[in-house]
Design an enzyme around this catalytic site. Structure first.
Site, PDB file in Angstrom:
ATOM      1  N   LYS A  50       0.927  -1.467  -0.016  1.00 25.43           N
ATOM      2  CA  LYS A  50      -0.275  -0.288  -0.236  1.00 25.43           C
ATOM      3  C   LYS A  50       0.886   1.107   0.007  1.00 25.43           C
ATOM      4  CE  LYS A  50      -3.688  -2.394   2.336  1.00 25.43           C
ATOM      5  NZ  LYS A  50      -5.091  -2.548   3.519  1.00 25.43           N
ATOM      6  N   GLN A  94      -4.375  -0.794   9.922  1.00 30.75           N
ATOM      7  CA  GLN A  94      -4.361  -2.565   8.769  1.00 30.75           C
ATOM      8  C   GLN A  94      -4.691  -3.038  10.388  1.00 30.75           C
ATOM      9  OE1 GLN A  94      -3.162  -2.957   5.332  1.00 30.75           O
ATOM     10  NE2 GLN A  94      -4.027  -5.222   6.141  1.00 30.75           N
ATOM     11  N   ASP A 117     -10.167   3.774   4.346  1.00 33.67           N
ATOM     12  CA  ASP A 117     -11.063   2.300   3.995  1.00 33.67           C
ATOM     13  C   ASP A 117     -12.336   2.076   4.192  1.00 33.67           C
ATOM     14  OD1 ASP A 117      -9.068   0.319   4.135  1.00 33.67           O
ATOM     15  OD2 ASP A 117      -8.785   0.351   6.426  1.00 33.67           O
TER      16      ASP A 117
HETATM   17  N1  GUN Z   1      -7.206  -6.982   5.985  1.00 33.38           N
HETATM   18  C1  GUN Z   1      -7.636  -6.937   4.780  1.00 33.38           C
HETATM   19  N2  GUN Z   1      -7.772  -6.212   4.445  1.00 33.38           N
HETATM   20  C2  GUN Z   1      -7.979  -4.496   5.064  1.00 33.38           C
HETATM   21  C3  GUN Z   1      -8.442  -3.290   4.397  1.00 33.38           C
HETATM   22  O1  GUN Z   1      -8.897  -3.579   3.411  1.00 33.38           O
HETATM   23  N3  GUN Z   1      -8.071  -2.682   5.452  1.00 33.38           N
HETATM   24  C4  GUN Z   1      -7.028  -2.604   6.518  1.00 33.38           C
HETATM   25  N4  GUN Z   1      -6.914  -1.509   6.589  1.00 33.38           N
HETATM   26  N5  GUN Z   1      -7.556  -3.728   6.994  1.00 33.38           N
HETATM   27  C5  GUN Z   1      -7.168  -5.125   5.660  1.00 33.38           C
END
Ligand code: GUN
Length: 282
Positions: A50, A94, A117
């Protein structure tokens, strides 16, 4: 029918290039901060990807990596600091978090305007009632794939398999907003196979390896597979039995290389949207 494959890697690359160009044209350097707590190896990879993608798009990308012992209070203090930081447009924590930290407390602490998110109840609520919102990245990416495939959603029967807060529920809301007739099916649904067979658009997000069989697919359907499951032999597979389903579908996403790459592309889109909104540009 033999399905055409929807190439998520290629489509995601185009989205990322467009986002980078748009930011550059607007003279914007959006700021994204990714927070990760603990040493979960999969999370480390996601977070690195990311931050790398954000930097490649010309964004100001920062990663805050915290030890697993970090207290909830300490994490909340960091979020408060990021909320107040003018240079930060997007905050992503995350998931999953270590057991002693309540994810809902953390998500609700993020300024909804920086919630790239789309997990904050304010954004989830706006999406649920059809108002503009920051939308969760994976279902947003699915909508982009459907648009790329030229799938008509107006009036179409869509079935979403799985009712998670991150994928299934927002997916159903987005398809509803696009004028599809949506069934949100889940583990307690009676006769899942029959529900799926009615779908012109099927989105599988249950996290069970190859649960959706070929005879669950209507001829000519569009099949979007959000699942990523590791088989005992190490092979990555989706929630859909790909080869069987591809014999009946018109369009299908592979795993890997389908929905996965779209999630990061959507995150960059959301960060640009947040950056523009915070500067009164949108
Ligand atoms: N863990 C798995 N998918 C995601 C996501 O889209 N965002 C976040 N913050 N954590 C995740």
């Amino acid at each position: 029918m033999t399905a055409a494959t929807l190439d998520g890697r290629a489509i995601a690359a185009r989205v990322r290039a467009r986002v980078a160009a748009e930011a550059r044209a607007a003279g914007l350097v959006p700021g994204l901060t990714v927070v990760v707590v603990g040493e979960d190896p999969a999370s480390q990879v996601y977070v690195r990807n990311k931050a790398k993608a954000a930097a490649a798009a010309g964004f100001r990308a920062a990663t805050i990596a915290l030890p697993a012992e970090t207290t909830e209070a300490a994490l909340l203090a960091i979020i408060a600091r990021l909320n107040a930081d003018e240079e930060v447009d997007g905050i992503l924590v995350q998931l999953p978090l270590p057991k002693h930290i309540r994810p809902e407390a953390v998500i609700e602490a993020i300024d909804p305007a920086k919630d790239v998110d789309g997990f904050h109840p304010v954004n989830a609520g706006r999406l649920a009632i059809g108002r503009p919102a920051l939308v969760p990245c994976t279902p947003k990416g699915v909508m982009t794939l459907l648009a790329e495939a030229g799938v008509t959603l107006t009036g179409a029967r869509a079935v979403v398999l799985g009712r998670s807060a991150i994928v299934g529920r927002p997916m159903a809301a987005l398809l509803t907003a696009a004028d599809a007739t949506v069934t949100l099916a889940h583990s307690r649904t009676r006769d899942l196979a029959a529900e799926c067979r009615r779908a012109e658009v099927l989105v599988a997000a249950v996290g069970r390896a190859e649960m959706v069989r070929g005879d669950w697919i209507a001829e000519g359907a569009t099949v979007i597979d959000v699942g990523i499951n590791r088989r005992p032999d190490g092979r990555l597979v989706g929630d859909v039995a790909f080869a069987e389903a591809a014999e009946r579908a018109a369009w299908i996403t592979p795993v890997p290389g389908g929905v996965g790459p779209m999630t990061i592309a959507s995150l960059l889109e959301n960060t640009l949207i947040a950056a523009k909104a915070r500067r009164g540009l949108a």
